[in-house]
Design a protein around this motif. Structure first.
Motif: not given
Ligand SMILES: Cc1cc2nc3c(=O)[nH]c(=O)nc-3n(C[C@H](O)[C@H](O)[C@H](O)COP(=O)(O)O)c2cc1C
Ligand code: SF4
Ligand code: SF4
Ligand code: SF4
Ligand code: SF4
Ligand code: FES
Ligand code: FES
Lengths: 216, 635
Positions: A141-142, A162-167, A185-187
């Protein structure tokens, strides 16, 4: 596979081709510390805590145990005075970033590293690259990467990805030896649009399908 | 454009080109290297064209733009053939006079000649100028003889005859054998024997192999590779094709720094010209050997010149060093055997094949054969590119070629090997310049950077300066380099600002030892500037730490300026020029510096008339209290 005979800390070891010094040491119960090494990931060689001394044609050399391939008649020292001294300094340098990391504290005890030797640094990251490599190599995902170089190098989440994947993933969090990645990440999250926000459409009339600027 | 489909056709073409050259015909060559272009060479060339046209001499006089002969500081440089007259710092305004005097009347324009600062004597020809006379310019001299953009010029001086010889009179093994016999060692950094890499690569079973030119040249202040690739691109290309033939590669790369636009233009042009002549591509010169080459522009940092980082960048990934316990000669670009050599190394290959290993080894020492080009800069009279046989002493380079230290100052140290090289003191100046000797002295050959420092240079501050450069140039991947440099820099900054503590030197040594565990040579060699200055100038470190004194009077935080009341003649010069208005003065009043306001710019020290010499720079001692107001009036 052909057998390779070598010597680690005075012990005769029989290893097979393709093994690293780390692998070979493990077979005889010699533990070499590692921080950035991960079985599933490509060799990296970043933290250098696994540094050992080898003798190549009579010349002592410092190499990364997690990468260096076993060779016939190689003489390896995993705990020479020099190796211990270097590991101590490396730990002290990393503790300036992550003084509370458990893995580092355990190693610090072993090597007599002083947690407060160097002035504390604002960044918690010790640059093991586990998160970055896990996301790139396993998840493909990078979403997190390194930015800048030298002393300014830091990890950074790429907001669009990140908005698409990390959650729904967060698989890299437990890999972080400093257990502070999650905090990072939270930050970053405050800047990252959340996934459910994505479906709600944007009020503009263009064809952006509401994917940008809807994080608020 | 005729294809040269056999060695005979190459020789025919060469004869044809040479026959059209009239050696007695005057030729005006202007250096068109980046240095001279920056100081106005293009305008000079244009002025010559106009002026010759005006005099109706266009057909009787040739003009050409050549490569850099290395004396860029005195550029633009103009050479007039066949007399070989050398004019320095030529401006467009000088052109009319050169044409009317030198070209038409065969007289000299005296004021444009080189003047020896010691004797006041003028030198007419390039070979009479001490800077050049004391060099051995096997490689650089070709730069002057050709128009960098003309393949015909290169052919005229024997270009591509080495390639023809290799392809038709030698087997790949014989080429390898000749390079081995020459004992050519890499000019880009480590001094690794070229033949070893070549042999390893040749013996690797993988049929796909690459040969690569490293023209990343990231050392600040170094420009030998730029001068070669800009000035004589075909010689690099020819060496590369020969190397490819020897190792059995059919594809090559030239990795050029993006900051070198002229080098990129000239090498691309050379590749096109060579392709059109059948010297590159399929069936080179009818030999059946195929080879193509691509130019890759490197946009990266200093570390991108490191071999594994460079190869990663060629693959299109971020240029970052990677662990390589298997040599790149066996597993390099896309895991195929890859031979990477420096620009100057490849230029030497062409000469070794053309003139033979025996010719090559007559220059240099046993362990370091041939010549080496250095970039001589800093506190030295003649700065520029210097090609000398290996084995000459540093003293000869600095005194004979460089013309010594200007301004009557004392020599202090010379830093060799680029940012992670070491500083060598006066006592070691008779050291022969040789890969192994420099390493023994705690420095290295590197790619040939040479920075001369005089008595005003603080050695602790120099170490700090280089580490500050490396801090940003390290890739930041591995701990010993990233963190080690960070911590060493902090210690050095403390020492130079008066915050040094007992134990700092030992701490530096400990940190330096830990960088031995770094992943690549940048980290491993990063402490060289620190360790070498500790080794040779430990007392300077101690003075900073213990007496808060900078012996070179250079570290701002540790110095102060003071006007000696017994010497001040109230001339007011310093008062008028102090940018901080920190000087209290007035007519017939002894001048006094307000230490609170003083920014330590040094202006007062520089402008106080030498016959008074009232301003003192002090360090490590308290500033004398200002004399009371009432005693300031002068009789
Ligand atoms: C940080 C770093 C920077 C380097 N930069 C260059 C460079 O700009 N040019 C170069 O030719 N070699 C450079 N090198 C050396 C290369 O890694 C490599 O050894 C060299 O290109 C091999 O060619 P040679 O054997 O002909 O010298 C660098 C090495 C390091 C560690
Ligand atoms: S949580 Fe995000 S950064 Fe971490 S692995 Fe998953 S996608 Fe990659
Ligand atoms: S955030 Fe954690 S896992 Fe990622 S590189 Fe830094 S220390 Fe390693
Ligand atoms: S030594 Fe420095 S430049 Fe080399 S890999 Fe490590 S951090 Fe990067
Ligand atoms: S050093 Fe500069 S600021 Fe200080 S007194 Fe002299 S001229 Fe003024
Ligand atoms: S574990 Fe080997 S370098 Fe990090
Ligand atoms: S660029 Fe002209 S002498 Fe160097």
């Amino acid at each position: 596979m052909s057998e390779i005979h070598l010597q680690i800390d005075g012990k005769e070891v029989v290893a097979s081709e393709g093994m690293t010094i780390l692998d070979a040491a493990k077979t005889v119960g010699i533990a070499i510390p590692t921080l950035c090494h991960h079985e599933k990931l490509e060799p990296y060689g970043g933290c250098r805590i696994c540094t050992v001394e080898v003798e190549v044609r009579g010349w002592p050399k410092l190499v990364a145990g997690c990468i260096y391939p076993v060779e016939k008649d190689l003489v390896v020292r995993t705990r020479s005075e020099k190796v211990d001294k270097i590991r101590k300094v490396l730990l002290e340098e990393m503790l300036a970033h992550a003084p509370d990391a458990e893995e580092l504290q355990a190693l610090a005890k072993e090597y007599g590293a002083d947690r407060d030797r160097f002035e504390k640094e604002p960044s918690f990251c010790i640059h093991c690259g586990l998160c970055v490599r896990y996301c790139a190599e396993i998840k493909k995902k990078h979403a997190v990467g390194f930015v800048d170089r030298g002393s300014n190098r830091e990890i950074s989440f790429i907001p669009e990805i990140a908005s698409k994947e990390c959650w729904d993933c967060k698989e890299c969090f437990p890999l972080c030896p400093t257990s502070a990645l999650q905090a990072a990440y939270v930050l970053a999250e405050s800047l990252i649009p959340q996934p459910d926000a994505e479906v709600s459409s944007c009020s503009c009339s263009c064809s952006c399908s509401g994917k940008s600027g809807t994080g608020e | 454009m005729t294809m040269l489909s056999s060695p005979e056709k190459l020789e025919c073409a060469r004869k044809d080109i040479v026959s059209r050259i009239d050696p007695t015909k005057p030729c005006i060559s202007v250096c068109a290297g980046a240095g001279c272009l920056a100081s106005g060479a293009a305008e000079v060339i244009a002025a010559f064209k106009t002026e010759l046209e005006f005099h109706g001499l266009t057909t009787e006089v040739n003009t050409k733009g050549t490569g850099c002969p290395g004396f860029c500081e005195r550029g633009p440089i103009v050479m007039i053939y066949p007399e070989e007259i050398c004019y320095l710092r030529v401006k467009p305004e000088d052109v009319a006079e050169i044409v009317s005097h030198t070209i038409k009347e065969k007289k000299l324009v005296d004021r444009l000649l080189y003047v020896d600062p010691a004797t006041g004597e003028k030198a007419t020809r390039e070979s009479d100028i001490p800077f050049y006379k004391n060099q051995q310019r096997n490689i650089l001299s070709e730069n002057l003889r050709i128009d960098s953009k003309s393949i015909d010029d290169y052919l005229a001086i024997g270009g591509y005859s080495a390639l023809s010889k290799a392809l038709f009179q030698m087997s790949p093994e014989e080429v390898m054998g000749e390079v081995k016999k020459s004992n050519l060692r890499g000019r880009g950094g480590g001094g690794f024997p070229a033949w070893r890499k070549w042999e390893e690569s040749r013996n690797a079973p993988d049929p796909i192999k690459y040969v690569i030119v490293n023209a990343d040249e990231g050392d600040p202040g170094a420009f030998m590779d730029r001068a070669l690739i800009e000035g004589n691109p075909h010689s690099i290309l020819e060496g590369l094709i020969i190397g490819a033939y020897a190792v059995g590669a059919h594809e090559g790369f030239i990795y050029v720094r993006q900051e070198y636009p002229l080098a990129v233009i000239n090498i691309n042009l050379a590749i096109r010209q060579a392709g059109e002549r059948g010297l590159l591509g399929k069936n080179i010169l009818g030999s059946g050997f195929d080879f193509t080459v691509k130019v890759h522009m490197g946009a990266g940092a200093f570390v991108c010149g490191e071999s594994s980082a460079l190869m990663t960048a060629l693959e299109g990934r971020a240029g970052e060093p990677r662990p390589k316990y298997i040599h790149t000669a066996v597993k390099g670009v896309w895991d195929h055997p890859s031979v990477l050599n420096n620009v100057e190394t490849w230029a030497n290959v062409t000469q070794i094949i053309s003139k033979g290993a025996d010719w090559f080894t007559q220059f240099g020492t046993k362990g370091s054969t041939g010549t080496k080009i250095f970039s001589l800069v800093g506190k030295i009279t003649n700065t520029g590119l210097v090609e000398v046989p290996m084995g000459v002493t540093l003293r000869d380079i600095i005194e004979k070629v460089g013309g010594g230290i200007p301004g009557g100052k004392q020599f202090k140290a010379v830093q060799t090997g680029g940012p992670s090289g070491g500083c060598i003191p006066e006592a070691q100046l008779d050291l022969p310049v040789d890969f192994d000797e420099l390493t023994k002295a705690g420095s290295m050959m590197g790619s040939g950077g040479m920075i001369v420092m005089d008595e005003d240079t603080c050695m602790v501050d120099i170490a700090r300066y280089f580490l500050d450069f490396l801090k940003d140039e390290s890739c930041g991947k591995c701990t010993p380099c990233r963190e080690g440099i960070r911590q060493m820099l902090k210690v050095l900054t403390n020492i130079t600002t008066g915050k040094g503590k007992e134990g700092d030197v030992e701490l530096l040594e400990e940190l330096a030892e830990s960088t031995g565990a770094a992943l690549c040579a940048l980290g491993k060699s990063a402490p060289n500037p620190v360790l070498s200055t500790i080794r040779y100038f430990r007392e300077e470190y101690e003075a900073h730490i213990r007496q808060k004194k900078c012996p070179a009077l250079s570290c701002k935080e540790l110095i102060a300026f003071h006007i000696d009341p017994d010497k001040c003649k109230a001339c007011g010069t310093c008062f008028r020029q102090c940018p901080a208005e920190a000087i209290d003065g007035g007519k017939k009043r002894i001048h006094v510096i307000d230490q609170e306001k003083c920014t330590k710019c040094g202006t007062c020290f520089d402008v106080c008339p030498p016959r008074f010499g009232a301003v003192r720079k002090i360090s490590g001692e308290p500033v004398p209290a200002p004399i009371p107001e009432e005693q300031r009036a002068m009789a």
